[in-house]
Design a protein around this motif. Structure first.
Motif, short mmCIF file in Angstrom:
data_model
loop_
_atom_site.label_atom_id
_atom_site.label_comp_id
_atom_site.label_asym_id
_atom_site.label_seq_id
_atom_site.Cartn_x
_atom_site.Cartn_y
_atom_site.Cartn_z
N SER A 12 6.86 11.58 -2.55
CA SER A 12 8.02 11.09 -3.46
C SER A 12 8.03 10.74 -4.97
O SER A 12 8.77 11.23 -5.90
CB SER A 12 8.70 9.81 -2.76
N ASP A 13 6.73 10.05 -5.25
CA ASP A 13 6.48 9.62 -6.63
C ASP A 13 6.24 10.79 -7.41
O ASP A 13 6.54 10.87 -8.66
CB ASP A 13 5.43 8.60 -6.66
N LEU A 14 5.37 11.80 -6.90
CA LEU A 14 4.98 13.08 -7.81
C LEU A 14 6.13 13.96 -7.91
O LEU A 14 6.40 14.38 -9.04
CB LEU A 14 4.09 13.86 -7.01
N LYS A 15 7.26 13.88 -7.02
CA LYS A 15 8.33 14.58 -7.27
C LYS A 15 9.32 14.01 -8.05
O LYS A 15 9.84 14.73 -8.91
CB LYS A 15 9.07 15.06 -5.81
N ALA A 16 9.16 12.81 -8.44
CA ALA A 16 9.97 12.07 -9.28
C ALA A 16 9.47 12.11 -10.57
O ALA A 16 10.44 12.19 -11.55
CB ALA A 16 10.14 10.53 -8.95
N LEU A 17 8.14 12.55 -10.80
CA LEU A 17 7.66 13.04 -12.07
C LEU A 17 7.81 14.26 -12.41
O LEU A 17 7.50 14.63 -13.70
CB LEU A 17 6.04 12.70 -11.96
N GLY A 18 8.48 14.82 -11.54
CA GLY A 18 8.99 16.44 -11.99
C GLY A 18 7.92 17.45 -11.49
O GLY A 18 7.83 18.57 -11.69
N ILE A 19 6.59 17.25 -10.84
CA ILE A 19 5.75 18.14 -10.17
C ILE A 19 6.51 18.99 -8.96
O ILE A 19 6.96 18.16 -8.19
CB ILE A 19 4.33 17.18 -9.83
N LYS A 20 6.21 20.13 -9.09
CA LYS A 20 6.80 20.80 -8.13
C LYS A 20 5.79 21.87 -7.43
O LYS A 20 4.86 22.31 -8.13
CB LYS A 20 7.95 21.35 -8.50
N SER A 29 0.90 -1.23 -0.04
CA SER A 29 0.09 0.09 0.02
C SER A 29 0.88 1.15 0.18
O SER A 29 2.16 1.18 0.49
CB SER A 29 -0.95 0.02 1.33
N PHE A 30 0.29 2.37 -0.46
CA PHE A 30 0.90 3.50 -0.65
C PHE A 30 0.81 4.44 0.49
O PHE A 30 -0.44 4.88 0.73
CB PHE A 30 0.87 4.25 -1.93
N SER A 31 1.96 5.02 1.09
CA SER A 31 1.69 6.06 2.02
C SER A 31 1.75 7.43 1.38
O SER A 31 2.17 7.53 0.27
CB SER A 31 2.99 5.77 3.05
N VAL A 32 1.45 8.59 2.12
CA VAL A 32 1.61 9.83 1.67
C VAL A 32 2.66 10.09 1.41
O VAL A 32 3.20 10.95 0.40
CB VAL A 32 0.86 10.71 2.76
N LYS A 33 3.70 9.69 2.18
CA LYS A 33 5.19 9.70 1.98
C LYS A 33 5.67 9.21 0.50
O LYS A 33 6.43 9.93 -0.18
CB LYS A 33 6.16 9.21 2.95
N GLY A 67 -1.32 14.24 -0.42
CA GLY A 67 0.10 14.04 -1.14
C GLY A 67 0.37 14.96 -2.32
O GLY A 67 1.26 15.87 -2.27
N ILE A 68 -0.85 15.28 -3.10
CA ILE A 68 -0.66 16.15 -4.11
C ILE A 68 -0.54 17.59 -3.58
O ILE A 68 0.04 18.38 -4.26
CB ILE A 68 -2.00 15.83 -5.05
N PHE A 69 -1.50 17.93 -2.78
CA PHE A 69 -1.37 19.42 -2.38
C PHE A 69 -0.17 19.71 -1.46
O PHE A 69 0.11 20.79 -1.45
CB PHE A 69 -2.75 19.72 -1.63
N THR A 70 0.34 18.63 -0.93
CA THR A 70 1.68 18.82 -0.25
C THR A 70 2.87 19.49 -1.16
O THR A 70 3.53 20.29 -0.93
CB THR A 70 2.10 17.55 0.67
N VAL A 71 2.73 18.44 -2.45
CA VAL A 71 3.66 18.95 -3.47
C VAL A 71 3.32 20.38 -4.18
O VAL A 71 4.37 21.10 -4.35
CB VAL A 71 3.83 17.81 -4.53
N ILE A 129 -4.11 2.63 -1.07
CA ILE A 129 -3.38 3.42 -0.71
C ILE A 129 -3.88 4.06 0.96
O ILE A 129 -5.10 4.00 1.25
CB ILE A 129 -3.91 5.13 -1.32
N ASP A 130 -3.02 3.92 1.77
CA ASP A 130 -3.35 4.09 3.33
C ASP A 130 -4.03 5.35 3.41
O ASP A 130 -3.72 6.50 3.09
CB ASP A 130 -2.09 4.48 3.96
#
Length: 124
Positions: free
Chosen positions: A10-18, A2-6, A45-49, A35-36
């Motif tokens: 990490s995955d969104l940042k790896a995609l280049g989203i900032k 399962s996926f955590s917010v962390k 997670g999206i809005f944190t990034v 997803i947890d």
């Protein structure tokens, strides 16, 4: 697994989203896997990034229920027909704006939400 917010961050940042980006997301919740905390964790997670200056746009199409036989559209109550995540986004997060396009509306949250949705009805 399962996926955590962390992991989502990490995955969104790896995609280049900032921070400050504007992104449009069309997705399939079931294809993401477990997803947890469910959809809320994904959007957290999206809005944190994206941060305070970022914007998320999602489709909120209603062509399944709004047509020539049923031409009534209400941006607050007409459900979208393109999946769980767009409907969760539309109904469970504060500050989400929806355009008034009767069959192909979109929703947005963030700095540019009103700007991106306010004149969408003019697009035919």
């Amino acid at each position: 697994m399962s996926f955590s917010v962390k992991q989502i961050i990490s995955d969104l940042k790896a995609l280049g989203i900032k921070s400050g980006d504007t992104i449009m997301m069309h997705s399939s919740y079931k294809s993401l896997g477990e997803i947890d905390g469910g959809a809320k964790t994904l959007f957290d997670g999206i809005f944190t990034v994206l941060g305070e200056n970022g914007t998320l746009v999602m489709p909120a199409f209603s062509f399944d229920t709004v047509d020539a036989n049923n031409p009534h559209f209400n941006k607050l109550t007409t459900p979208c027909c393109v999946g769980y995540l767009p409907e969760f986004f539309r109904t469970n997060l504060n500050g989400v704006e929806r355009s008034v396009h009767p069959t192909h509306s979109c929703t947005a949250k963030g700095r540019l939400a009103k700007e991106l949705t306010c004149e969408h009805y003019k697009d035919l």
